[in-house]
Design an enzyme around this catalytic site. Structure first.
Site, mmCIF file in Angstrom:
data_model
loop_
_atom_site.group_PDB
_atom_site.id
_atom_site.type_symbol
_atom_site.label_atom_id
_atom_site.label_comp_id
_atom_site.label_asym_id
_atom_site.label_seq_id
_atom_site.Cartn_x
_atom_site.Cartn_y
_atom_site.Cartn_z
ATOM 1 N N HIS A 1 1.015 -1.108 0.131
ATOM 2 C CA HIS A 1 -0.054 -0.085 -0.079
ATOM 3 C C HIS A 1 0.836 1.317 0.043
ATOM 4 O O HIS A 1 1.996 1.208 0.640
ATOM 5 C CB HIS A 1 -0.727 -0.088 1.235
ATOM 6 C CG HIS A 1 -1.923 1.101 1.403
ATOM 7 N ND1 HIS A 1 -1.697 2.285 1.862
ATOM 8 C CD2 HIS A 1 -3.084 0.916 1.155
ATOM 9 C CE1 HIS A 1 -2.609 2.990 1.872
ATOM 10 N NE2 HIS A 1 -3.786 1.968 1.609
ATOM 11 N N ASP B 1 2.926 -3.913 8.270
ATOM 12 C CA ASP B 1 1.843 -3.377 8.160
ATOM 13 C C ASP B 1 0.844 -4.317 8.263
ATOM 14 O O ASP B 1 0.562 -5.183 7.435
ATOM 15 C CB ASP B 1 2.067 -2.683 6.703
ATOM 16 C CG ASP B 1 0.589 -2.009 6.232
ATOM 17 O OD1 ASP B 1 -0.473 -2.191 7.080
ATOM 18 O OD2 ASP B 1 0.274 -1.553 5.020
ATOM 19 N N GLN C 1 -4.496 -5.210 6.974
ATOM 20 C CA GLN C 1 -5.403 -6.165 6.649
ATOM 21 C C GLN C 1 -5.421 -7.596 7.424
ATOM 22 O O GLN C 1 -6.249 -8.275 6.727
ATOM 23 C CB GLN C 1 -5.033 -6.180 4.873
ATOM 24 C CG GLN C 1 -5.220 -5.284 4.224
ATOM 25 C CD GLN C 1 -6.758 -4.487 4.195
ATOM 26 O OE1 GLN C 1 -7.588 -4.977 4.687
ATOM 27 N NE2 GLN C 1 -6.859 -3.230 3.999
ATOM 28 N N LYS D 1 -10.521 0.026 10.507
ATOM 29 C CA LYS D 1 -10.714 -1.540 9.555
ATOM 30 C C LYS D 1 -10.812 -2.436 10.735
ATOM 31 O O LYS D 1 -11.382 -3.659 10.298
ATOM 32 C CB LYS D 1 -9.498 -1.418 8.990
ATOM 33 C CG LYS D 1 -8.790 -0.562 7.518
ATOM 34 C CD LYS D 1 -7.801 -1.008 7.036
ATOM 35 C CE LYS D 1 -7.340 0.023 6.367
ATOM 36 N NZ LYS D 1 -7.566 0.416 4.906
ATOM 37 N N CYS E 1 -4.727 2.360 -3.481
ATOM 38 C CA CYS E 1 -3.506 2.854 -3.062
ATOM 39 C C CYS E 1 -2.182 1.908 -3.278
ATOM 40 O O CYS E 1 -1.447 1.772 -2.359
ATOM 41 C CB CYS E 1 -3.800 3.170 -1.737
ATOM 42 S SG CYS E 1 -4.679 4.333 -1.457
#
Ligand SMILES: Cc1ncc(COP(=O)(O)O)c(C=O)c1O
Lengths: 158, 443
Positions: free
Chosen positions: B152, B229, B232, B255, B395
């Site tokens: 991303h 990261d 997700q 999220k 993104c």
């Protein structure tokens, strides 16, 4: 007509599949516009008469969604029709073109309140349906914003 | 507050998926699902962009404002004390969620800020700030920062900027033609010069789990810091930074069924306390003179100014929500949904699913390219029947460019997603080419 059919009218589908005015040549003064959200791109040129007072042709290239591409094609068609009418003095002056851009923007930002005048916009009036789809207005505006950018640069003498 | 950290389970678990009665109970907790769109019930398949909020999260935030609002870590009145306690309790909840210590949890405004925080702290160390303690983390010319080609932009641009500021070189592990991280190529990219590996846990475009089991040991062998990261993964799998052996992990609260405006950065305590701050100001200092300041240890060192108090409390409530549902059961349910989604899409002519094949471990998310139809137009057809899906490059422009497309259409599930909704989405995607007058394999 459902909202979706209003958005994707046959005229729009046709122009996105077989675009008018497509193809730039070397030496064209262009403006490149992008919609960063979805990657739509339009690079557009205004080809002026020798004395620089009238738009003879609009040429462009681009890629992206059918709305952005059809809008560029319809814009080129509209300019060409006006230029073909040149004997009647209808080819666009910078002021004419700016007036079209302003009217187009006002209609597209009206959320379905102000339709495009079919007398003035011809087939491009099919883009009226876009104004109810706020997320797509930017797609339809790309070519017109490119033209406006070129006008501004022309006025500034660059 | 009952938070029982379950061991890392990977994508597939033995637990039972939610029954339809349980799903109905879960759905009833999301007020927005009662909305309709163009005469259809809202079918929300954009949880990867932002998750919807259960009432209890909305209430937790509102209750704080109604009953306990005060500035934290400042002043001695009762309300300020209560607010401070609630805020620090929220930190504790996050810490137990991650199975780390409280002072290793920094509240940020989102994952993007977390990634910038760590990149700027390292950048400041590279300028000599933070003295001897920070020196081992300083970057100089010849050092390398490694990312992957599917990141991303939030896990790419801060590293581009850090490289530009320090003279370090940014390198990337490529993806293969399907969009999967090329594990074999990683050995040629991660090496003696690697100082930082920044990688996502789960891709926001393909939904694939990254091969951390290969990448992290390579980075460790090189003596590099590992930044994860986890945007997700946090909503779908138990997130255990220590078991994953990463130094830093970031995610966004919004999220994870939490409020907007709140994110988390986990950092190993020794690392956080050695690095100089990123943003500076009040609430993070011990002594201030007109010439300089001394900083508190983490977490205060990285939380200058009045923090996101209500949002942190809302996030803690969201974490209790998913914890009560149980990650083993969330993962089991989403695994089924993901398999159903992929199998359904595989049947459709003229549809390309980005990423590795149907068997690769992934969350219930798929990005597709509809042959002959721009993603924006495809998304409009779904929107017309009440389906909220994401269109664009999500993104991740470099990944899309590598796969030869500018945009894709992404559907992503959440805890409230049903098998029927997945079927409806697949049917709507099947209808896209028909709507645009295309049929057969290659129209
Ligand atoms: C993988 C990944 N990383 C980073 C981000 C950035 O998150 P945020 O925009 O909440 O900071 C996102 C979400 O947009 C994401 O999916």
């Amino acid at each position: 007509m459902s909202g979706l059919e209003q958005l994707y009218q046959q005229i729009i589908m046709d122009h996105s599949k077989s675009p008018h005015g497509y193809g730039l040549t070397e030496g064209d003064v262009t403006s490149h516009q992008r919609n960063p959200v979805c990657g739509d791109e339009v690079t557009l040129a205004l080809r002026w008469s020798a004395d620089g007072t009238r738009v003879e042709e609009v040429a462009w290239e681009g890629s992206g969604c059918s709305i952005s591409q059809a809008s560029a094609s319809l814009f080129a068609t509209l300019a060409t029709l006006a230029a073909e009418d040149a004997e009647a003095g209808n080819a666009w002056t910078p002021d004419d073109l700016q007036a079209f851009i302003d009217e187009f923007r006002e209609a597209l930002r009206s959320r379905g309140q102000i339709p495009l005048d079919e007398e003035r916009f011809g087939d491009a009036a099919a883009l009226s349906g876009v104004s109810k789809f706020v997320a797509r207005v930017k797609c339809a505006m790309l070519a017109w914003v490119a033209a406006e950018d070129l006008l501004t640069r022309k006025a500034a003498g660059s | 507050m009952t938070l029982s950290p379950a061991p890392y389970a990977g994508g597939v678990t033995e637990a039972a998926p939610f029954s339809s009665a349980e799903l109905e109970h879960i759905r009833a907790q999301f007020p927005i699902l009662r909305r309709d769109l163009h005469g259809h019930p809202l079918l929300y398949l954009d949880s990867a962009a932002t998750a919807q909020k259960p009432s209890r999260v909305i209430e937790a935030e509102a209750t704080f404002y109604r009953e306990a609002n005060a500035a934290v870590h400042r002043g001695a009145h009762t309300l300020a004390g209560e607010a401070t306690e609630l805020y620090e309790d929220a930190r504790g909840t996050v810490a137990r969620f991650l199975a780390v210590n409280d002072d290793e949890v920094i509240f940020t405004s989102n994952a993007t800020e977390g990634l910038n925080l760590i990149a700027y702290a390292i950048g400041n160390a590279s300028l000599g700030r933070g003295g001897a303690a920070a020196a081992p983390y300083a970057l100089r010319e010849g050092d390398e920062i490694v990312v992957t080609e599917l990141e991303h932009h939030a896990n790419l641009i801060p590293w581009q900027e850090l490289a530009a500021r320090t003279g370090a070189t940014l390198r990337f592990i490529p993806v293969d033609d399907s969009g999967a991280i090329d594990v074999d190529a990683a050995t040629g990219v991660i090496g003696a010069r690697t100082r930082i590996l920044a990688v996502s846990h789960v891709s926001n475009v393909t939904g694939a789990h990254s091969p951390l089991e290969t990448l992290v040991p390579l980075a460790r062998a090189a003596g590099a810091l590992v930044v994860l990261d986890a945007c997700q993964s946090a909503p779908h799998l138990p997130l255990r930074p220590r078991e994953l052996d990463v130094d830093v992990a970031v995610f966004s609260g919004h999220k994870l069924y939490g409020p907007t405006g709140i994110g988390v950065l986990y950092g190993r305590a020794e690392l956080l306390n050695a690095l100089p701050p990123f943003l500076t100001g009040g609430s993070m200092i011990t002594t201030v003179t007109m010439e300089g300041a001394e900083y508190l240890p983490a977490p205060q060192r990285f939380e200058p100014g009045t923090p996101r108090i209500a949002q942190a409390i809302g996030l803690a409530e969201a974490i209790r929500f998913v914890d009560e549902l149980g990650f083993d059961r969330i993962a089991a349910t989403e695994h089924q949904l993901g398999a159903r989604l992929l199998a359904g899409l595989a049947e459709l002519p003229g549809i390309r699913v980005l990423g590795a094949g149907i068997d690769a471990p992934r969350v219930a998310l798929a990005s597709v390219v509809v042959d002959g139809v721009h993603a924006h137009d495809a998304g409009q057809v779904l929107d017309n029947v009440g389906i909220a899906a994401r269109v664009g490059h999500h993104c991740a422009q470099p990944l899309h460019r590598r796969l030869g497309v500018t945009a894709s259409l992404r559907v992503s599930a959440g805890v409230h997603t049903t098998a029927d909704e997945i079927d409806q989405a697949v049917a709507a995607i099947a209808g896209v080419r028909h709507f645009f007058g295309l049929t057969g394999e290659n129209a």
